[in-house]
Design a protein around this motif. Structure first.
Motif, PDB file in Angstrom:
ATOM      1  N   PRO A  66       0.800  -1.236   0.000  1.00  0.00           N
ATOM      2  CA  PRO A  66       0.000   0.000   0.000  1.00  0.00           C
ATOM      3  C   PRO A  66       0.831   1.283   0.000  1.00  0.00           C
ATOM      4  O   PRO A  66       0.320   2.333  -0.390  1.00  0.00           O
ATOM      5  N   ASP A  67       2.085   1.200   0.393  1.00  0.00           N
ATOM      6  CA  ASP A  67       2.936   2.387   0.431  1.00  0.00           C
ATOM      7  C   ASP A  67       3.726   2.601  -0.857  1.00  0.00           C
ATOM      8  O   ASP A  67       4.572   3.486  -0.917  1.00  0.00           O
ATOM      9  N   LEU A  68       3.451   1.822  -1.875  1.00  0.00           N
ATOM     10  CA  LEU A  68       4.166   1.958  -3.142  1.00  0.00           C
ATOM     11  C   LEU A  68       3.609   3.160  -3.903  1.00  0.00           C
ATOM     12  O   LEU A  68       2.675   3.051  -4.710  1.00  0.00           O
ATOM     13  N   VAL A  69       4.169   4.304  -3.639  1.00  0.00           N
ATOM     14  CA  VAL A  69       3.661   5.580  -4.145  1.00  0.00           C
ATOM     15  C   VAL A  69       3.628   5.614  -5.670  1.00  0.00           C
ATOM     16  O   VAL A  69       2.660   6.105  -6.253  1.00  0.00           O
ATOM     17  N   VAL A  70       4.641   5.065  -6.324  1.00  0.00           N
ATOM     18  CA  VAL A  70       4.642   5.092  -7.793  1.00  0.00           C
ATOM     19  C   VAL A  70       3.467   4.320  -8.367  1.00  0.00           C
ATOM     20  O   VAL A  70       2.954   4.680  -9.429  1.00  0.00           O
ATOM     21  N   ALA A  71       3.018   3.283  -7.677  1.00  0.00           N
ATOM     22  CA  ALA A  71       1.851   2.535  -8.153  1.00  0.00           C
ATOM     23  C   ALA A  71       0.579   3.369  -8.003  1.00  0.00           C
ATOM     24  O   ALA A  71      -0.295   3.341  -8.875  1.00  0.00           O
ATOM     25  N   ALA A  72       0.477   4.108  -6.913  1.00  0.00           N
ATOM     26  CA  ALA A  72      -0.695   4.971  -6.721  1.00  0.00           C
ATOM     27  C   ALA A  72      -0.717   6.087  -7.762  1.00  0.00           C
ATOM     28  O   ALA A  72      -1.785   6.436  -8.291  1.00  0.00           O
ATOM     29  N   VAL A  73       0.440   6.647  -8.082  1.00  0.00           N
ATOM     30  CA  VAL A  73       0.510   7.694  -9.103  1.00  0.00           C
ATOM     31  C   VAL A  73       0.140   7.114 -10.467  1.00  0.00           C
ATOM     32  O   VAL A  73      -0.647   7.710 -11.222  1.00  0.00           O
ATOM     33  N   LEU A  74       0.659   5.935 -10.778  1.00  0.00           N
ATOM     34  CA  LEU A  74       0.319   5.303 -12.053  1.00  0.00           C
ATOM     35  C   LEU A  74      -1.176   5.005 -12.113  1.00  0.00           C
ATOM     36  O   LEU A  74      -1.817   5.228 -13.147  1.00  0.00           O
ATOM     37  N   LEU A  75      -1.758   4.545 -11.009  1.00  0.00           N
ATOM     38  CA  LEU A  75      -3.194   4.293 -10.962  1.00  0.00           C
ATOM     39  C   LEU A  75      -3.962   5.586 -11.233  1.00  0.00           C
ATOM     40  O   LEU A  75      -4.931   5.594 -12.000  1.00  0.00           O
ATOM     41  N   GLY A  76      -3.526   6.691 -10.632  1.00  0.00           N
ATOM     42  CA  GLY A  76      -4.168   7.979 -10.889  1.00  0.00           C
ATOM     43  C   GLY A  76      -4.097   8.375 -12.350  1.00  0.00           C
ATOM     44  O   GLY A  76      -5.084   8.834 -12.940  1.00  0.00           O
TER      45      GLY A  76
END
Length: 186
Positions: A66-76
């Motif tokens: 859940p802390d994988l920020v690059v994955a959250a940015v890519l999801l956005g």
């Protein structure tokens, strides 16, 4: 190395930035290989324009890490490409909650907020991006565009100041020349 053994990996996001193999920077636990595989699948899907698969794989990576920020940015980014504005904002906010100093999360969130007419929130996101990476001209350029769009005298003055800062941060002559094209009117 077994499938449950954390691996020190380097991931590349769609914009070409790299993220270390840890979910939240120095001192964090190494990234589980399954999260890295899911992120890399998301990245490959994004690069090929397959936004639904990019979303699915990025969500899988976030389920594991859940802390994988690059994955959250890519999801956005993928949600934005699908026209899912609120879901994209939620993904960027997830990234920012995990790492308030994430330049990419702040800049992308600001761009989306600007697009939907939330100028004050966009301005705050751009300023956070600038604080996160003051040497990067893109934050200043985004802020300059936002200020210029506001249209009144003080906003245009703020735009010119932000653009001047972007020029100063651009570094080499080619980068400065590239910045002049969109803002030749200043």
């Amino acid at each position: 190395m077994g499938s449950d053994t954390p691996a020190p990996l380097v991931l590349t996001d769609p914009a070409g930035a790299t993220a270390g193999g840890t979910p939240a920077g120095a001192g964090a636990d190494p990234l589980p290989p399954a999260a890295a595989r899911a992120f890399n699948a998301a990245n490959a899907a994004f690069r090929s324009g397959n936004w639904p698969d990019a979303c699915e794989a990025a969500e899988a990576a976030l389920d594991i890490a859940p802390d994988l920020v690059v994955a959250a940015v890519l999801l956005g980014r993928a949600r934005d490409r699908l026209g899912e504005t609120e879901a994209a904002l939620t993904a960027y906010q997830h990234a920012i909650a995990r790492d308030p100093a994430s330049f990419d999360a702040q800049l992308e969130c600001g761009n989306l907020l600007r697009h939907v007419g939330r100028a004050e929130a966009a301005r705050a996101a751009y300023r956070a991006a600038i604080r996160a990476r003051p040497a990067d001209s893109r934050g200043y350029l985004a802020l300059a565009r936002l200020e210029e769009e506001q249209g009144d005298g003080p906003a245009r003055e703020r735009a010119a100041l932000a653009f001047a800062e972007a020029l100063e941060r651009a570094g080499d002559a080619a980068a400065r020349a590239g910045l002049h094209r969109p803002f030749a009117r200043f």
